[in-house]
Design an enzyme around this catalytic site. Structure first.
Site, mmCIF file in Angstrom:
data_model
loop_
_atom_site.group_PDB
_atom_site.id
_atom_site.type_symbol
_atom_site.label_atom_id
_atom_site.label_comp_id
_atom_site.label_asym_id
_atom_site.label_seq_id
_atom_site.Cartn_x
_atom_site.Cartn_y
_atom_site.Cartn_z
ATOM 1 N N HIS A 259 -1.302 -5.264 -12.226
ATOM 2 C CA HIS A 259 -2.606 -5.068 -11.567
ATOM 3 C C HIS A 259 -3.787 -5.237 -12.528
ATOM 4 C CE1 HIS A 259 -0.543 -3.154 -8.134
ATOM 5 N NE2 HIS A 259 0.227 -2.583 -9.048
ATOM 6 N N ASP A 260 -3.713 -4.505 -13.646
ATOM 7 C CA ASP A 260 -4.892 -4.355 -14.497
ATOM 8 C C ASP A 260 -5.348 -5.667 -15.138
ATOM 9 O OD1 ASP A 260 -4.927 -1.666 -13.913
ATOM 10 O OD2 ASP A 260 -3.790 -1.085 -15.695
ATOM 11 N N GLU B 36 -4.579 4.247 -3.324
ATOM 12 C CA GLU B 36 -4.169 3.534 -4.546
ATOM 13 C C GLU B 36 -4.265 4.510 -5.725
ATOM 14 O OE1 GLU B 36 -4.853 1.831 -8.331
ATOM 15 O OE2 GLU B 36 -6.448 2.770 -7.161
ATOM 16 N N ASP C 50 -1.542 -1.609 -18.287
ATOM 17 C CA ASP C 50 -2.679 -1.487 -19.206
ATOM 18 C C ASP C 50 -2.315 -2.142 -20.549
ATOM 19 O OD1 ASP C 50 -4.419 1.025 -17.845
ATOM 20 O OD2 ASP C 50 -2.279 1.065 -17.479
HETATM 21 C C1 BDR Z 1 -3.074 1.086 -11.061
HETATM 22 O O1 BDR Z 1 -2.382 2.333 -11.216
HETATM 23 C C2 BDR Z 1 -1.716 2.388 -12.458
HETATM 24 O O2 BDR Z 1 -0.399 2.818 -12.303
HETATM 25 C C3 BDR Z 1 -1.774 1.009 -13.032
HETATM 26 O O3 BDR Z 1 -1.886 1.061 -14.437
HETATM 27 C C4 BDR Z 1 -2.988 0.394 -12.392
HETATM 28 O O4 BDR Z 1 -4.150 0.667 -13.141
HETATM 29 C C5 BDR Z 1 -2.474 0.330 -9.908
HETATM 30 O O5 BDR Z 1 -2.605 1.044 -8.732
HETATM 31 CA CA CA Z 2 -4.022 1.450 -15.430
#
Ligand code: BDR
Ligand code: CA
Length: 313
Positions: free
Chosen positions: A243-244, A168, A15
């Site tokens: 990811h974000d 997830e 993030d």
């Molecule tokens: C998501 O989970 C969080 O740990 C990360 O910030 C991301 O948003 C990935 O699965």
């Molecule tokens: Ca996140």
């Protein structure tokens, strides 16, 4: 059209990298960051808000309002991800306290107020659990017609989960909220692990970032060190999955991914599968009356990695 982003997050290492990326877009005039709300997830919502303020101030955006949101999911208790993000959520970097404070409004209220005051303008970018969005929807059902689009990092369709075998993290933290948000009639793009996990940055990318002499590059390298260790057993190599930031980039430029349009459900009951995201991929399957989501299934990995690196450098 320059997107106006309302970010909902759980800051968190990736993030934080996403905030740095968005800050560079704002400074280059490619986006507006209207406000940020925080939610339980990687860390408690209030810690996430102070982390967000720290990063925004260091990135030169001290005036962006930051609101604290839901402290717990709609059912059950909050659980945090210190093992991935460090005890302070920023890789145990112990950055100085921010000068600013969170605004005197909850994150769901902030979503509703901004959407009402700027109808049709907001891109709601959610990179944490979906509790704030779900609460906002319950408080103001017409929210679905007030925002321009919703982008969510979350779920795993044909990719293994990252908290359980199938779930997830962002969906697993609050499955009820995710189900509500995925079933609402608004234009929603989902960016699941199927798209994010293959974008893992390798050691060369990390070295190029570390060689950068800007404040942002140095800060990003410092925060990522903890994440590199956390990811080593998963990638079997030196690397990280941010990811974000992919969801943020797709909010600005959707052409960087391929999509499948299909409804997505969340498993709420399974003993081993609670928090799993499901779709019916059978040819000719009756998809019922649920709204189809636009699901990113594959991203242009090289372009994503280069653009993110360039903006951090
Ligand atoms: C998501 O989970 C969080 O740990 C990360 O910030 C991301 O948003 C990935 O699965
Ligand atoms: Ca996140």
């Amino acid at each position: 059209m320059k997107p106006t982003i309302l970010l909902d997050c759980d800051t968190g290492i990736d993030d934080a990298l996403t905030l740095l990326y968005l800050a560079s877009l704002v400074k280059e005039g490619h986006a507006e960051l209207a406000a940020v709300g925080t939610v339980h997830g990687n860390v408690p919502a209030d810690i996430g808000a102070f982390n967000t303020l720290r990063i925004l101030e260091l990135a030169g955006l001290p005036a962006v309002p930051v609101a604290i949101g839901a402290a717990a999911p709609m059912a059950g208790q909050a659980r945090y991800a210190y093992g991935f993000h460090g005890a302070d959520g920023l890789g145990d970097t112990n950055l100085p306290e921010p000068y600013g404070s969170p605004v005197d409004m909850s994150a769901p209220d902030q979503i509703i107020r901004l959407a009402r005051s700027r109808p049709g303008e907001l891109t709601l970018l959610a990179i944490g659990p979906l509790t704030n969005l779900a609460i906002a929807l319950l408080l103001e059902p017409s929210l679905t017609g007030l925002v321009r689009q919703v982008i969510v990092m979350g779920g795993a369709l044909e990719h293994p989960g990252n908290v359980t075998s199938h779930a997830e993290a962002n969906v697993w933290h609050d499955p009820e909220a995710a189900e509500l948000v995925f079933n609402a009639p608004w234009p929603l793009t989902l960016v699941p692990l199927d798209a994010t996990h293959p974008t893992a940055m390798d050691g060369t990318w990390l070295d190029r970032l570390a060689a950068g002499d800007t404040t942002t590059a140095q800060l990003a390298t410092r925060i990522l060190a903890f994440y590199v260790n956390a990811y080593r057993p998963l990638l079997d190599a030196r690397g990280v999955v941010i990811h974000d930031a992919l969801a943020a980039m797709l909010a600005i430029d959707p052409s960087l991914a391929e999509y499948i349009e299909r409804p997505v459900r969340v498993e709420l009951h399974g003993e081993h599968t609670r928090g799993t995201t499901l779709w019916d991929g059978r040819r000719g399957a009756d998809q019922g009356h649920r709204p189809p989501l636009k699901v990113a299934v594959r991203a242009d990995v090289r372009e994503y990695q280069e653009r993110l690196l360039t903006s951090l450098l």
